[in-house]
Design an enzyme around this catalytic site. Structure first.
Site, short mmCIF file in Angstrom:
data_model
loop_
_atom_site.label_atom_id
_atom_site.label_comp_id
_atom_site.label_asym_id
_atom_site.label_seq_id
_atom_site.Cartn_x
_atom_site.Cartn_y
_atom_site.Cartn_z
CG HIS A 72 -3.83 -13.10 15.19
ND1 HIS A 72 -3.94 -11.75 15.39
CD2 HIS A 72 -2.98 -13.55 16.13
CE1 HIS A 72 -3.18 -11.41 16.42
NE2 HIS A 72 -2.58 -12.47 16.88
N PRO A 292 -3.01 1.15 4.27
CG PRO A 292 -2.07 2.04 6.21
CD PRO A 292 -2.49 2.40 4.83
P1 RFL Z 1 10.04 -0.90 0.46
O1 RFL Z 1 9.90 -1.62 1.75
O2 RFL Z 1 9.71 0.55 0.43
O3 RFL Z 1 11.53 -1.13 -0.02
C1 RFL Z 1 12.09 -0.43 -1.12
C2 RFL Z 1 13.57 -0.30 -0.89
O4 RFL Z 1 14.15 0.37 -2.01
C3 RFL Z 1 15.10 1.31 -1.54
N1 RFL Z 1 15.29 2.37 -2.57
C4 RFL Z 1 16.36 2.44 -3.37
N2 RFL Z 1 17.45 1.67 -3.48
C5 RFL Z 1 18.38 2.02 -4.40
N3 RFL Z 1 18.26 3.13 -5.21
C6 RFL Z 1 17.17 3.93 -5.11
N4 RFL Z 1 17.05 5.02 -5.89
C7 RFL Z 1 16.16 3.59 -4.17
N5 RFL Z 1 14.99 4.15 -3.83
C8 RFL Z 1 14.47 3.40 -2.85
C9 RFL Z 1 14.49 1.83 -0.25
O5 RFL Z 1 15.47 2.41 0.61
C10 RFL Z 1 13.88 0.56 0.32
O6 RFL Z 1 14.77 -0.13 1.18
O7 RFL Z 1 9.18 -1.59 -0.69
P2 RFL Z 1 8.83 -3.15 -0.95
O8 RFL Z 1 10.04 -4.00 -0.79
O9 RFL Z 1 8.07 -3.15 -2.21
O10 RFL Z 1 7.88 -3.55 0.27
C11 RFL Z 1 6.60 -2.98 0.42
C12 RFL Z 1 6.23 -2.87 1.89
O11 RFL Z 1 7.28 -2.21 2.57
C13 RFL Z 1 4.90 -2.11 2.09
O12 RFL Z 1 3.97 -2.42 1.09
C14 RFL Z 1 4.26 -2.43 3.47
O13 RFL Z 1 5.07 -1.98 4.51
C15 RFL Z 1 2.88 -1.78 3.57
N6 RFL Z 1 2.26 -1.95 4.90
C16 RFL Z 1 1.64 -3.14 5.25
N7 RFL Z 1 1.63 -4.20 4.40
C17 RFL Z 1 1.08 -5.39 4.77
O14 RFL Z 1 1.08 -6.33 3.96
N8 RFL Z 1 0.51 -5.59 6.01
C18 RFL Z 1 0.47 -4.58 6.93
O15 RFL Z 1 0.02 -4.81 8.04
C19 RFL Z 1 1.02 -3.29 6.55
N9 RFL Z 1 1.03 -2.27 7.41
C20 RFL Z 1 2.28 -0.89 5.81
C21 RFL Z 1 1.64 -1.09 7.08
C22 RFL Z 1 2.93 0.31 5.53
C23 RFL Z 1 2.94 1.33 6.46
N10 RFL Z 1 3.64 2.52 6.09
C24 RFL Z 1 4.54 3.19 6.95
C25 RFL Z 1 3.62 2.98 4.74
C26 RFL Z 1 1.65 -0.08 8.02
C27 RFL Z 1 2.26 1.15 7.70
C28 RFL Z 1 2.18 2.22 8.75
C1 PHB Z 2 0.41 -3.31 11.85
O1 PHB Z 2 0.49 -4.13 12.77
O2 PHB Z 2 1.31 -2.46 11.64
C2 PHB Z 2 -0.77 -3.32 10.96
C3 PHB Z 2 -1.72 -4.32 11.10
C4 PHB Z 2 -2.84 -4.33 10.28
C5 PHB Z 2 -3.01 -3.34 9.34
C6 PHB Z 2 -2.05 -2.34 9.18
C7 PHB Z 2 -0.93 -2.33 10.00
O3 PHB Z 2 -4.13 -3.34 8.57
#
Ligand code: RFL
Ligand code: PHB
Length: 389
Positions: A72, A292
């Site tokens: 994009h 997010p």
């Molecule tokens: P994760 O993905 O939470 O993974 C951590 C893992 O650790 C495990 N765990 C354990 N394992 C062993 N023993 C324990 N005691 C444990 N406790 C936990 C968990 O089961 C899990 O598998 O963290 P990580 O790897 O640091 O990754 C971070 C990302 O997942 C997170 O920052 C993003 O998803 C945030 N986010 C977005 N980030 C972006 O860069 N671009 C986006 O567009 C974006 N959109 C979003 C998002 C997060 C969202 N939510 C649901 C919070 C949109 C949403 C809606």
């Molecule tokens: C998504 O596609 O889940 C998404 C995209 C942009 C954002 C957050 C989430 O800022």
């Protein structure tokens, strides 16, 4: 069992760190509390910065991302129906790639399986020991049997609710936090996206976001109060609310359908300092959370583990501790800038319970300013596509 680096968590941070270290010949074991299917079932991030794409390439997992990811050149902001496009490529010559976190995780899991590196899923009661000395150990239970893993280093990549940060003595860590009085209700739908690029919409009824996973799968969000329950939101109610917040011809163009996933995510800003304690490091959501709105969470996880991998490779190759000594300060500087941008995007685009008429005019003035100023637009482009890793 013994390994060089014990990685807690098989999210994108843990798996990418594992891949970068394995590529450099440094053995790792990943311990994950959940099953692989559970990890892949979580619908999260969608936008990758250019630096994240480059790091995934370096890790050797870029093939499917380049084939299926959507590049994009910009995004659109829509303010009470007035639209403005930020053309990142024209402004600063950079882009972002839309490729779901689920797919990034799947690619990393497959590469790890292929390399034969050990991943223990459904590892229960993970506990961390001895990281303040030179013989760290991780204990866990698998299928009812207790195991101990000895290692040189532990990487806490276990997310916000993980065990790594919680294992630290209270006085060793300082935390900074802001909890927002709203969440995002998101749905995934097998229908073409309403536009070719993302639309971030401000409306007096609340924020809305139009995103996507592919040309045929869309991801939409609406701001809801923090205590809202997903059960209260039928698909019809969601589509009606989204249409109202988008307005105009965008609302008319929206192609609706049955949701294949629907969930509410709370919004929070959080940073822990420092991120190294003896032989334990924190990275990704274990270290920080961003709302997010700036699409920064996964990208920050990637830049953290990119720096951590460099530091550990330097340690094993040169027996130098300079990289691991500098890890925390190096990544925190970038983390705080991403925190600032995510907080700012959240502040101008959402409706706050205490948003009075003055604050509303300020939000509008922000929009008019960034729309009219090339300097401001370049600043948004630079931050959204990602500051240098
Ligand atoms: P994760 O993905 O939470 O993974 C951590 C893992 O650790 C495990 N765990 C354990 N394992 C062993 N023993 C324990 N005691 C444990 N406790 C936990 C968990 O089961 C899990 O598998 O963290 P990580 O790897 O640091 O990754 C971070 C990302 O997942 C997170 O920052 C993003 O998803 C945030 N986010 C977005 N980030 C972006 O860069 N671009 C986006 O567009 C974006 N959109 C979003 C998002 C997060 C969202 N939510 C649901 C919070 C949109 C949403 C809606
Ligand atoms: C998504 O596609 O889940 C998404 C995209 C942009 C954002 C957050 C989430 O800022």
């Amino acid at each position: 069992m013994r390994t060089k680096v014990a990685i807690i968590g098989a999210g994108p941070a843990g798996l990418l760190l594992g891949r970068l270290l394995e590529n450099a010949g440094i053995e790792t074991v990943v311990l994950e509390r959940r099953s692989a299917d559970y990890v892949l079932g979580r619908i999260r991030a969608g936008v990758l910065e250019q630096g994240t794409v480059e790091l995934l390439d370096k890790a050797g997992v870029g093939e499917r991302l380049h084939a299926d990811g959507l590049v994009h050149d910009g995004v659109e902001f829509c303010f009470d129906g007035d639209r403005h496009r930020f053309d990142f490529r024209a402004l600063i010559g950079r882009t972002v790639t839309v490729y779901g976190q689920t797919e990034v995780t799947r690619d990393l899991m497959q590469a790890r399986e292929f390399s034969g590196a050990t991943t223990i899923y459904e590892a229960e009661n993970v506990s961390l020991h001895g990281f303040d000395g030179d013989q760290p150990r991780v204990r866990y239970v698998k299928d009812g049997i207790e195991h101990e893993l000895s290692c040189d280093f532990i990487a806490g990549c276990d997310g916000y609710h993980g065990v790594a940060r919680a294992s630290l003595p209270e006085e060793a860590i300082r935390t900074f936090e802001r909890v927002y009085p709203f969440g995002w209700l998101g749905i995934l739908v097998d229908r073409p996206p309403v536009a070719d690029e993302l639309i971030y919409a401000h409306h007096e009824r609340g924020f809305a976001l139009c995103s996507m996973r592919s040309h045929t799968r869309s991801r939409y969000y609406v701001q809801v109060p923090a205590d809202e329950k997903v059960e209260g939101w039928s698909d019809d109610r969601f589509w009606d609310e989204l249409r109202r917040r988008l307005g105009g011809e965008t609302a008319e163009r929206l192609v609706t359908g049955p949701s294949i996933e629907k969930s509410i995510a709370p919004l929070r800003s959080f940073v822990a300092e420092p991120l190294r304690f003896g032989r334990l490091f924190l990275a990704g959501d274990a270290a920080h959370i961003v709302p997010p709105t700036g699409a920064k969470g996964l990208n920050l996880a990637a830049s953290d583990v990119g720096a951590l991998a460099e530091a550990l490779v330097e340690f094993y190759a040169e027996r130098s501790t300079a990289g691991i000594d500098g890890y925390s300060a190096r990544v925190l500087s970038r983390i705080w800038k991403a925190e600032r941008f995510s907080w700012w995007m959240t502040s101008i685009l959402h409706t706050f319970p205490d948003t009075d008429s003055f604050s509303r005019r300020i939000q509008r003035a922000e929009f008019d300013y960034i729309r009219g100023s090339r300097a401001a637009a370049r600043s948004i482009a630079e931050n959204y596509t990602g500051l240098p890793f």
